[in-house]
Design a protein around this motif. Structure first.
Motif, PDB file in Angstrom:
ATOM      1  N   ASN A 154       0.841  -1.191   0.000  1.00 35.60           N
ATOM      2  CA  ASN A 154       0.000   0.000   0.000  1.00 35.60           C
ATOM      3  C   ASN A 154       0.880   1.247   0.000  1.00 35.60           C
ATOM      4  N   LYS A 155       0.358   2.341  -0.498  1.00 33.10           N
ATOM      5  CA  LYS A 155       1.105   3.593  -0.564  1.00 33.10           C
ATOM      6  C   LYS A 155       0.687   4.587   0.513  1.00 33.10           C
ATOM      7  N   ASN A 156      -0.507   4.438   1.045  1.00 33.77           N
ATOM      8  CA  ASN A 156      -1.037   5.408   2.004  1.00 33.77           C
ATOM      9  C   ASN A 156      -1.404   4.739   3.329  1.00 33.77           C
ATOM     10  N   ASN A 157      -1.555   5.595   4.340  1.00 29.52           N
ATOM     11  CA  ASN A 157      -1.959   5.132   5.681  1.00 29.52           C
ATOM     12  C   ASN A 157      -1.008   4.082   6.234  1.00 29.52           C
ATOM     13  N   ILE A 158       0.288   4.359   6.088  1.00 30.02           N
ATOM     14  CA  ILE A 158       1.324   3.472   6.618  1.00 30.02           C
ATOM     15  C   ILE A 158       1.660   3.910   8.045  1.00 30.02           C
ATOM     16  N   PHE A 159       1.475   3.029   8.996  1.00 33.42           N
ATOM     17  CA  PHE A 159       1.812   3.343  10.384  1.00 33.42           C
ATOM     18  C   PHE A 159       3.311   3.151  10.581  1.00 33.42           C
ATOM     19  N   LEU A 160       3.958   4.167  11.134  1.00 29.37           N
ATOM     20  CA  LEU A 160       5.410   4.146  11.313  1.00 29.37           C
ATOM     21  C   LEU A 160       5.765   4.288  12.787  1.00 29.37           C
ATOM     22  N   ARG A 176       2.934   8.289   4.061  1.00 30.67           N
ATOM     23  CA  ARG A 176       2.608   7.786   2.725  1.00 30.67           C
ATOM     24  C   ARG A 176       3.892   7.634   1.926  1.00 30.67           C
ATOM     25  N   VAL A 177       3.906   6.696   1.016  1.00 29.50           N
ATOM     26  CA  VAL A 177       5.078   6.430   0.186  1.00 29.50           C
ATOM     27  C   VAL A 177       5.158   7.469  -0.923  1.00 29.50           C
ATOM     28  N   VAL A 178       6.337   8.071  -1.086  1.00 25.49           N
ATOM     29  CA  VAL A 178       6.534   9.046  -2.160  1.00 25.49           C
ATOM     30  C   VAL A 178       7.534   8.553  -3.210  1.00 25.49           C
ATOM     31  N   ARG A 179       8.343   7.569  -2.862  1.00 23.03           N
ATOM     32  CA  ARG A 179       9.337   7.070  -3.825  1.00 23.03           C
ATOM     33  C   ARG A 179       9.819   5.694  -3.404  1.00 23.03           C
ATOM     34  N   VAL A 180      10.013   4.803  -4.385  1.00 24.96           N
ATOM     35  CA  VAL A 180      10.525   3.456  -4.118  1.00 24.96           C
ATOM     36  C   VAL A 180      11.643   3.148  -5.103  1.00 24.96           C
ATOM     37  N   LYS A 181      12.731   2.589  -4.601  1.00 21.84           N
ATOM     38  CA  LYS A 181      13.845   2.173  -5.449  1.00 21.84           C
ATOM     39  C   LYS A 181      14.267   0.767  -5.048  1.00 21.84           C
ATOM     40  N   LYS A 182      14.270  -0.137  -6.006  1.00 17.47           N
ATOM     41  CA  LYS A 182      14.665  -1.505  -5.719  1.00 17.47           C
ATOM     42  C   LYS A 182      16.186  -1.610  -5.664  1.00 17.47           C
ATOM     43  N   LEU A 183      16.688  -2.240  -4.607  1.00 16.11           N
ATOM     44  CA  LEU A 183      18.120  -2.434  -4.422  1.00 16.11           C
ATOM     45  C   LEU A 183      18.476  -3.898  -4.657  1.00 16.11           C
ATOM     46  N   ARG A 184      19.749  -4.193  -4.566  1.00  7.95           N
ATOM     47  CA  ARG A 184      20.176  -5.590  -4.691  1.00  7.95           C
ATOM     48  C   ARG A 184      19.797  -6.375  -3.432  1.00  7.95           C
ATOM     49  N   LYS A 185      19.848  -7.675  -3.547  1.00 10.19           N
ATOM     50  CA  LYS A 185      19.576  -8.580  -2.429  1.00 10.19           C
ATOM     51  C   LYS A 185      18.153  -8.415  -1.879  1.00 10.19           C
ATOM     52  N   ALA A 186      17.200  -8.198  -2.794  1.00 12.24           N
ATOM     53  CA  ALA A 186      15.782  -8.129  -2.425  1.00 12.24           C
ATOM     54  C   ALA A 186      15.506  -7.095  -1.329  1.00 12.24           C
ATOM     55  N   ARG A 187      16.072  -5.918  -1.496  1.00 13.92           N
ATOM     56  CA  ARG A 187      15.819  -4.831  -0.555  1.00 13.92           C
ATOM     57  C   ARG A 187      15.213  -3.651  -1.317  1.00 13.92           C
ATOM     58  N   TYR A 188      14.497  -2.801  -0.581  1.00 13.01           N
ATOM     59  CA  TYR A 188      13.830  -1.659  -1.196  1.00 13.01           C
ATOM     60  C   TYR A 188      14.124  -0.388  -0.403  1.00 13.01           C
ATOM     61  N   GLN A 189      14.542   0.645  -1.125  1.00 16.00           N
ATOM     62  CA  GLN A 189      14.752   1.954  -0.526  1.00 16.00           C
ATOM     63  C   GLN A 189      13.449   2.742  -0.698  1.00 16.00           C
ATOM     64  N   ILE A 190      12.823   3.090   0.406  1.00 17.56           N
ATOM     65  CA  ILE A 190      11.496   3.705   0.365  1.00 17.56           C
ATOM     66  C   ILE A 190      11.515   5.048   1.095  1.00 17.56           C
ATOM     67  N   ALA A 191      11.054   6.080   0.389  1.00 17.43           N
ATOM     68  CA  ALA A 191      10.921   7.414   0.977  1.00 17.43           C
ATOM     69  C   ALA A 191       9.475   7.615   1.408  1.00 17.43           C
ATOM     70  N   LEU A 192       9.287   8.075   2.629  1.00 10.68           N
ATOM     71  CA  LEU A 192       7.946   8.279   3.180  1.00 10.68           C
ATOM     72  C   LEU A 192       7.794   9.699   3.702  1.00 10.68           C
ATOM     73  N   HIS A 193       6.651  10.278   3.417  1.00 12.14           N
ATOM     74  CA  HIS A 193       6.310  11.599   3.942  1.00 12.14           C
ATOM     75  C   HIS A 193       5.365  11.427   5.123  1.00 12.14           C
ATOM     76  N   PHE A 194       5.593  12.172   6.211  1.00 11.53           N
ATOM     77  CA  PHE A 194       4.734  12.088   7.383  1.00 11.53           C
ATOM     78  C   PHE A 194       3.429  12.840   7.110  1.00 11.53           C
ATOM     79  N   GLU A 195       2.334  12.108   6.993  1.00 13.77           N
ATOM     80  CA  GLU A 195       1.038  12.707   6.709  1.00 13.77           C
ATOM     81  C   GLU A 195       0.316  13.148   7.976  1.00 13.77           C
TER      82      GLU A 195
END
Length: 224
Positions: A154-160, A176-195
């Motif tokens: 999901n992109k919204n309503n993410i509890f942190l 909420r998620v604003v950007r996702v970048k797939k990394l090596r070794k099945a990892r994800y770099q995710i940018a989140l904005h505090f809503e």
């Protein structure tokens, strides 16, 4: 130049810690730690650690400088006047920025635990709950960049739930998620904005960012 901005710059303590927000030649926004050095107000200098400043940055561009001077940080809009070697910039302040916007500029590189989760409402049976533990890359009062082992469903309503860098406090909010970048070794770099975040929790994050910024800059300057 107004008397007020000249007076503000003149009152800043020499060798105060500062963070420059500047645009590189490729369009990337950079946040760079530095030391404030006095000059003839409204001009001043910023001194950087070795190899910290990009060589391709343009002269005469406007940027922001957040300075930890006294109890309350000061943020200036300033123009890059000239390069002084490869570790110093001559700047000219043109205006101040509302202190409320300081949270945007005090972003620090920090690795600390973060937990993300999602819980669907009873009305929405198409979505399923999930959770993930990750590690932050950088943190500010408005958002966080972190690495997780999964891509969020999901992109919204993410509890942190974040642990502050010194481990003394934890902060909860909804993002909420604003950007996702797939990394090596099945990892994800995710940018989140505090809503949705309480004022108290945002202040805790900003205070932690300022403290971490000072700590990191002192370490860099001690190693110079």
């Amino acid at each position: 130049m107004s008397h007020s901005i000249t007076s503000i710059v003149r009152a800043i303590k020499d060798s105060a810690l500062a963070k420059l927000r500047i645009t590189a030649a490729n369009g990337e926004i950079l946040h760079i730690d530095s030391i404030y050095k006095e000059s003839e107000s409204p001009s001043f200098f910023l001194v950087f650690a070795p190899h910290a400043f990009p060589k391709d940055a343009e002269v005469k561009q406007k940027c922001s400088v957040a300075i930890s001077s006294g109890e309350d940080p000061i943020t200036l809009t300033a123009v890059v006047e000239s390069f002084k070697g490869d570790r110093s910039l001559e700047m000219r302040a043109v205006d101040t920025i509302d202190p409320v916007s300081l949270r945007e500029y005090f972003r620090v590189t920090v690795s600390t635990p973060i937990h993300a989760s999602f819980q669907p409402t009873e009305e929405d049976t198409r979505q399923r709950p999930w959770q993930a533990h990750g590690t932050t890359i950088d943190l500010s009062g408005t958002g966080v960049l972190a690495v997780f082992p999964i891509e969020f469903e999901n992109k919204n309503n993410i509890f942190l739930d974040l642990t502050m860098p010194d481990g003394s406090q934890r902060v909860s909010c909804v993002g909420r998620v604003v950007r996702v970048k797939k990394l090596r070794k099945a990892r994800y770099q995710i940018a989140l904005h505090f809503e949705h975040i309480s004022r108290k929790n945002r202040d805790i994050i900003i205070t932690a960012c300022l403290q971490e910024q000072r700590r990191q800059l002192r370490l860099r300057m001690e190693s110079m």
